[in-house]
Design a protein around this motif. Sequence first.
Motif, short mmCIF file in Angstrom:
data_model
loop_
_atom_site.label_atom_id
_atom_site.label_comp_id
_atom_site.label_asym_id
_atom_site.label_seq_id
_atom_site.Cartn_x
_atom_site.Cartn_y
_atom_site.Cartn_z
N LYS A 90 -61.85 60.91 -22.39
CA LYS A 90 -60.95 61.88 -22.70
C LYS A 90 -61.55 62.43 -24.26
CE LYS A 90 -56.84 60.20 -20.81
NZ LYS A 90 -55.34 59.71 -21.09
N SER A 108 -62.01 63.10 -27.95
CA SER A 108 -61.33 62.54 -29.38
C SER A 108 -60.82 63.56 -30.22
CB SER A 108 -62.22 61.57 -29.96
OG SER A 108 -63.44 62.50 -30.31
N GLU A 109 -60.03 63.06 -30.85
CA GLU A 109 -59.54 64.11 -32.00
C GLU A 109 -60.61 64.74 -33.12
OE1 GLU A 109 -56.09 62.38 -33.64
OE2 GLU A 109 -54.87 62.27 -32.05
N ARG A 110 -60.29 65.75 -33.44
CA ARG A 110 -61.28 66.34 -34.19
C ARG A 110 -61.16 65.71 -35.52
NH1 ARG A 110 -60.98 69.99 -38.38
NH2 ARG A 110 -58.76 70.44 -38.23
N GLU A 126 -58.59 68.99 -45.92
CA GLU A 126 -57.39 68.51 -45.13
C GLU A 126 -56.93 67.01 -45.82
OE1 GLU A 126 -58.85 71.03 -41.24
OE2 GLU A 126 -58.82 68.89 -41.23
N LYS A 175 -61.20 65.30 -39.34
CA LYS A 175 -60.55 66.12 -40.48
C LYS A 175 -61.58 66.23 -41.73
CE LYS A 175 -55.95 64.83 -39.43
NZ LYS A 175 -54.59 64.41 -39.98
#
Length: 872
Positions: free
Chosen positions: A271, A273-275, A281, A277
């Motif tokens: 899957k 992965s999240e970006r 941010e 930051k």
Amino acid sequence: MGKAAKRKRKAPALSTARGPVKSAMALVRSNPFEVKVNRQKFNILGRKTKNDVGLPGVSRSKAIKKRTQTLLKEYKEREKANVFKDKRFGEYNAKISPEEKMIRRFTLERQQNYGKKNIYNLNEDEELTHYGQSLAEIEKLNDIVDSDSDTEERGTLSAELTAAHFGGGGGLLRKKASGGQQDEEEEKPKSRKELIEEMIAKSKQEKQERQTRRESALELTEKLDNDWKEIQTLIVRKTPKSEKKDKEAEKPKPDEYDMIVRELGFEMKAKPSERMKTEEELAKEEQARLQKLEADRLRRMRGIDEQANKKKPSHVSADDLADGFILDKDDRHLLSYKLDGKVNLENEEEEEGDKEEEEEEEGEKEDNESEEESEEESANEDEEDGAADSHSDLESDLESEEEASGNKEQKKHETNENESQNVEELDTKMKAAKSELPYMFAVPESYETFKSLLAGRTIEQQLIILERIQKCNHPSLAVGNKAKLEKLVGFLLEYIGELATLDLPELRTIDKLVLPLYNLCQMFPEAASDSIKFILRDAAHDMEEVIEVKGHATFPGLDTLIYLKIISLLFPTSDFWHPVVTPAFIYMSQLLTKCRITTLQDVIKGLFVCCLFLEYVSLSRRFVPELINFLLGVLHISLPRKQAQGYTVVHPFTPMGKNLELLLVCDKKDLESWQKQNLPLSIVTRLKETSRTEINHIRLSCLALCFDVIKKCAALYESLPSFHEIMRPVRILLTQHVPVNEYPEKMQEWYHGALKELENKVKHYTPLICEKMKPVPLKQYTPKIVKVLEFGKKQGGSKEQQERRQLIQKHKRELKGAIREIRKDNQFLARMQLSEIMERDSARKRKVKELLGSLATQEGEWKAMKRKKGKN
């Protein structure tokens, strides 16, 4: 014998020349100066001469003509690219016949067209097909599709619909008919409305027919299924267990490869992965979190938190069906069994574990809401008491009045107690909120505000304050935050220096404050380097002033030494040149050479600088002569007063004077009771209050530290070629002058370790010695035989050597000829360029003359016209 008569050489026959040389030959006949005769001084018998007569004019004209045809042509076409190359096969090959050329060209063309890369080039002899149908027939668009179909033929249009909508007018809305009806329809054409109605009716009819066919197919399928079920009961036969076991035994076991392939097939896909930051941010999120925490703290400090979040118990009627009740999640779980037939309870245990984790996470929320629940419970109890009172009138009115009065008194008492408890809890919470650190801090504008912000705080609180200042005022959040935080670097350095100058220096606090200082240095390296360079500049200036006044300098305070230690933590010390580390390096070397050693504090500070030097050069292995000289001086002041032999003492140490025995310990009791201890920098401020025994112990610790530093220097500089010469004075002093037997056993171990490191190093060079001269031979009278060579011949040798000499000679000759030709080519091009420039200049001069002439005529006409006007 008389001289041989000279043979008259004849000029070569010029009449045999042909072609372009003929004109040159004619010139030679008329001008005998064009012939160059190569005369020899004397004739040699048997020598063949090739170039007796030369024609320089003819060769020059040939060379010029050749260069005009080749070099000049290339020079004129140097910036042109429109050159046509004939790539036809065998066009200029006379050995191939025309028929062979045509056959070969045809085969090449077929080879080029074979396996075309352009899929749109369909000009080929082969017929192209698609699913067995010719593309030429498909392009005729005979398959028309009906637009109202809902079955498998969906998306097709009928010919009538296409003709009606895309026919281009009513004139083309004519349905084709066969036989004799065609003539009648031509006589009576149908209108557009009739054709569209007929077309709609026909499409509906076709749709109905398809529906009936589909229904009939479904009925037949169901009937076939039922018949198959009836027949299947007759066919199915239960196999006995013995046969089943045989079949199971016959089944081959799956291969490892097949098992791995199946596992890979059922394996979950990766899957995304999240970006990650960005820094901006993260800074915004941290600022929002701190703002929220600060708002909560302010509410708790004012006592508004419980009143704002207090929930009044809402009245629930008996008819309420609780329609708004919503489950947070589905608590149901699937029932599963293990292989042995037992119920699988792992899922339940996992769910219970998850529930416990959720309860732990919500523990804080329940603590905050516990007071509200207690208030709601008290209110519910009051309501129950009231309900009981309402039914008590069935027994007696007097009892109900008494009970009502008693209940009222109880209610008042309970409410007063609850109010007092709530007030006490509010007071405690408000005090706790006031004592908490604020979550939002502004960057202090001056050092006084910064100092007042950290005054009276613990180390942990100071670190939290500095961290929150950086997070709340991140440079990405506002425009002026960068300049404010750059000031914070200077404030923090000044605060560290002030902590170091106290009577009891807070070294632990300074150690903790290095971390936020390092973070600020990573964010603003220029501001940090400027601040530290300013501190170093002031310290060096103070040293120079003291030297000018007193003639000698003293070691600086504890704050400057701590700054030197912080520099090694903030900046890279292994660089060849660094704007901060290099000045610090120079300043430390000046400390070890210009500061006089008068007290024990000076010795401790000097040894601290030596340890800093080792830390600075641990990676670069840079040689520091001041370090070795200072260690030699420390060993010198630990000896009894006598003249140094075999070594020289360098400034700031002197061979004779007052402070020669600073580290000498003569008391045997102190020597026996000594134990190795570390020397912290804070001990410098406490030496005046210590006893004589403690001072002797500190002296011995300084000497042990000196042995340890010598050992480390030996390990650091062992690769230098001059290592033994550098460490020779230290080795002489250790082996010949240090009274080892008087020192305790632990000190002797340090001494022998340092001496072993110095003596076990191998020399990395061989000493220089004078070169041995060859013995001069005695004069002998044996004659020297020299081979006499013939004039003009090379020295003899093997065949390979002679061939090599010939090749070398040929190469030299060709090289000279090539250089000569290149030089002539350059001269020819220079002449061509000069002629072009002269032509351009002459054309320009001619045009300028024409323009000036036209302007002169215009000027004359204008002046004549002006004179006429003046006369008139």
